[in-house]
Design a protein around this motif. Structure first.
Motif, PDB file in Angstrom:
ATOM      1  N   ALA A 215       1.038  -1.119   0.032  1.00  0.00           N
ATOM      2  CA  ALA A 215       0.139  -0.046  -0.064  1.00  0.00           C
ATOM      3  C   ALA A 215       1.067   1.598  -0.069  1.00  0.00           C
ATOM      4  O   ALA A 215       0.582   2.144  -0.807  1.00  0.00           O
ATOM      5  CB  ALA A 215      -1.155   0.012   0.986  1.00  0.00           C
ATOM      6  N   VAL A 216       1.753   1.083   1.062  1.00  0.00           N
ATOM      7  CA  VAL A 216       2.506   2.274   0.772  1.00  0.00           C
ATOM      8  C   VAL A 216       3.630   2.794  -0.266  1.00  0.00           C
ATOM      9  O   VAL A 216       3.249   3.357  -0.897  1.00  0.00           O
ATOM     10  CB  VAL A 216       3.479   2.791   1.986  1.00  0.00           C
ATOM     11  CG1 VAL A 216       4.358   3.066   2.149  1.00  0.00           C
ATOM     12  CG2 VAL A 216       2.696   2.409   3.843  1.00  0.00           C
ATOM     13  N   ASP A 217       4.199   1.810  -0.822  1.00  0.00           N
ATOM     14  CA  ASP A 217       4.622   2.019  -2.548  1.00  0.00           C
ATOM     15  C   ASP A 217       3.724   2.507  -3.291  1.00  0.00           C
ATOM     16  O   ASP A 217       3.768   3.046  -4.065  1.00  0.00           O
ATOM     17  CB  ASP A 217       5.037   0.383  -2.824  1.00  0.00           C
ATOM     18  CG  ASP A 217       5.915   0.372  -4.145  1.00  0.00           C
ATOM     19  OD1 ASP A 217       7.202   1.009  -3.834  1.00  0.00           O
ATOM     20  OD2 ASP A 217       5.096  -0.420  -4.750  1.00  0.00           O
ATOM     21  N   GLN A 218       2.342   1.821  -3.468  1.00  0.00           N
ATOM     22  CA  GLN A 218       1.424   2.295  -4.496  1.00  0.00           C
ATOM     23  C   GLN A 218       1.066   3.695  -3.889  1.00  0.00           C
ATOM     24  O   GLN A 218       0.605   3.875  -5.273  1.00  0.00           O
ATOM     25  CB  GLN A 218      -0.004   1.109  -4.383  1.00  0.00           C
ATOM     26  CG  GLN A 218       0.414   0.333  -5.509  1.00  0.00           C
ATOM     27  CD  GLN A 218      -0.497  -1.562  -5.697  1.00  0.00           C
ATOM     28  OE1 GLN A 218      -1.574   0.076  -5.454  1.00  0.00           O
ATOM     29  NE2 GLN A 218      -0.574  -1.932  -5.364  1.00  0.00           N
ATOM     30  N   ILE A 219       0.654   3.965  -3.035  1.00  0.00           N
ATOM     31  CA  ILE A 219       0.804   5.276  -2.548  1.00  0.00           C
ATOM     32  C   ILE A 219       1.635   6.161  -2.872  1.00  0.00           C
ATOM     33  O   ILE A 219       1.443   7.456  -3.740  1.00  0.00           O
ATOM     34  CB  ILE A 219       0.675   5.839  -1.096  1.00  0.00           C
ATOM     35  CG1 ILE A 219      -1.318   4.846  -0.559  1.00  0.00           C
ATOM     36  CG2 ILE A 219      -0.262   7.118  -1.022  1.00  0.00           C
ATOM     37  CD1 ILE A 219      -0.784   4.571   1.127  1.00  0.00           C
ATOM     38  N   GLY A 220       2.724   5.909  -2.740  1.00  0.00           N
ATOM     39  CA  GLY A 220       3.835   6.952  -3.483  1.00  0.00           C
ATOM     40  C   GLY A 220       4.195   7.052  -5.085  1.00  0.00           C
ATOM     41  O   GLY A 220       4.851   8.049  -5.263  1.00  0.00           O
ATOM     42  N   LYS A 221       3.925   5.850  -5.395  1.00  0.00           N
ATOM     43  CA  LYS A 221       3.833   5.693  -7.012  1.00  0.00           C
ATOM     44  C   LYS A 221       2.414   6.172  -7.925  1.00  0.00           C
ATOM     45  O   LYS A 221       3.072   7.258  -8.883  1.00  0.00           O
ATOM     46  CB  LYS A 221       4.113   4.624  -7.825  1.00  0.00           C
ATOM     47  CG  LYS A 221       5.869   3.865  -7.398  1.00  0.00           C
ATOM     48  CD  LYS A 221       5.837   2.089  -7.815  1.00  0.00           C
ATOM     49  CE  LYS A 221       5.080   1.591  -7.575  1.00  0.00           C
ATOM     50  NZ  LYS A 221       5.134   0.010  -8.009  1.00  0.00           N
TER      51      LYS A 221
END
Length: 450
Positions: A215-221
């Protein structure tokens, strides 16, 4: 002890009594009238027409007394027509029924907000205001978050349910029946994976950290953390199937929010007010949200909801930016004050835990006998079983409907849920007597037997 405590006297006999087929002739007659007057888009789980309810039972127009494992979807937690709630509402109705708090305020509204500021997680200074429904509360929480942060994006999660208004329908994950045909939807809403232990590809033991990292990775990207106003999440999902996010997931998301100036909004509409064995489900993992939305169990069946948040966040909105004609109606406020007294004096958080300690072992034993039960989960008096094709994780919504139908025919009111329509969820009133709780579990076992 109130008249609806598990060990106390009740106004109605606390018994399952099936005297006609369910639904019976009078309910079927009323259903025909309904079909001519109400659009079919307004559904009902079980078309029995209720004439009375008390403690752990609802009585229909044909005289059937059904064990209540639904509580009006987690609303009548202190019992239907709870004497203290009813007395306070009646007394208020004799004084005045409405002024509009924005026109001429009254003390009960203030007292409800003071109580919410006291009991919601965290010892920081808070502010609360009152609205009519859970969807309205969530929508206002998002408004405030956008105003306070100057950002627009909102992050939600798979399987989540947040309401049926345009914005909250957009926040909700499931298309049918909540979203299908009702678009276009509100902009700047982004959905992330949820830590769903039963269905996580690498197993439940990896679910929490992997889902949080994803989730954190997708939010960042996809969005950029500095563009996100708020994360909105149910600590235990309701309509999505009573999914408990895997341990560690919620704390990781909350920490990510703190590090990036994102407001963490806990949608406690279904989980709040002692339902899960704590006053609020966030407390199970020590989460302190920036904003909490509440409704359902707050007022014993009267329409009321609330937004509670950090004072420095809530105070930024300009005068007149929040409110509504009926929000915090005086009858509903008196009901809420009575509910809070019932929860605290009746030790209903402890009672919810006791209900879970009764239900979970029985249902897990049932799962050991029926391979169609893929998962048993929940906390306190918010319990579910997920049904699958035997030997697989493939959802079995048809069996779910059949088991629910068998329960209904035997005089037990149960609800279904889940993204795939394959979850039976149980929300008994927190004041349900022990013998009715046990009998309801007997009925569930009979329903699985055929």
């Amino acid at each position: 002890m109130t008249s609806q405590d598990p060990g106390g006297a009740s106004r109605l006999p606390q018994e399952r009594r099936v005297v006609t087929e369910i639904p019976g002739p009078r309910s079927r007659e009323l259903q025909e009238r309904r079909l001519a007057a109400v659009p079919p888009g307004v559904g009902s789980v079980l078309p029995v027409y209720v004439t009375d309810a008390d403690g752990g039972v609802v009585v229909d127009a044909d005289g059937n007394s059904l064990i209540d494992f639904g509580s009006g979807i987690a609303v009548t937690s202190v019992g239907n027509a709870n004497p203290r709630v009813a007395a306070r509402v009646k007394a208020q109705a004799d004084r005045f029924t409405h002024t509009c708090f924005m026109v001429a305020p009254y003390e009960s509204y203030v007292r409800v907000c003071e109580n919410l500021n006291r009991i919601t997680p965290g010892d920081h200074e808070k502010r609360s205001f009152l609205v009519n429904s859970g969807a309205e509360a969530v929508e206002n929480a998002v408004k405030i978050a956008r105003y306070a942060t100057g950002r627009q994006a909102v992050v939600v999660f798979d399987h989540g349910y947040h309401g049926r208004t345009l914005l909250t329908m957009t926040l909700t994950a499931k298309s049918m029946p909540y979203k299908h045909g009702f678009g276009p939807y509100a902009p700047e809403v982004y959905r992330m994976p949820l830590a769903y232990p039963f269905r996580w590809p690498t197993g439940p033991e990896n679910c929490g950290p992997e889902a949080a990292a994803m989730a954190v990775d997708q939010i960042g990207k996809q969005i950029g953390a500095t563009n996100v106003a708020a994360v909105v999440i149910e600590p235990i999902q309701g309509e999505g199937g009573f999914i408990e996010p895997a341990p560690g997931f919620l704390p990781a998301i909350a920490e990510f929010c703190r590090e990036n100036g994102i407001l963490f909004i806990a949608d406690e509409v279904q989980t709040g007010f002692a339902r899960t064995g704590h006053l609020f489900a966030c407390e199970h993992e020590g989460i302190v949200p920036d904003i909490v939305t509440t409704a359902k169990g707050i007022a014993g069946g009267m329409p009321l909801a609330a937004v509670t948040g950090r004072a420095e966040i809530m105070d930024v909105v300009h005068g007149g930016g929040l409110g509504g004609t009926y929000g915090g109606n005086p009858l509903a406020c008196e009901a809420a004050l009575a509910v809070l007294e019932e929860i605290e004096e009746g030790k209903l958080t402890e009672r919810a835990r006791a209900i879970g300690e009764t239900m979970l072992p029985r249902l897990r034993a049932l799962a050991g006998r029926h391979r169609s039960i893929g998962d048993v989960r929940g906390r306190g008096a918010m319990i579910a079983i997920e049904l699958v094709k035997e030997g697989t994780t493939e959802p079995d919504p048809m069996l779910t409907l059949e088991i629910a139908r068998r329960c209904h025919a035997r005089g037990l009111l149960v609800l279904t849920a889940g993204t795939y329509g394959n979850v039976l969820r149980f929300l008994p009133p927190l004041v349900i007597p022990d013998h009715l709780l046990a009998e309801g579990l007997d009925v569930i076992e009979e329903a699985f037997a055929g």
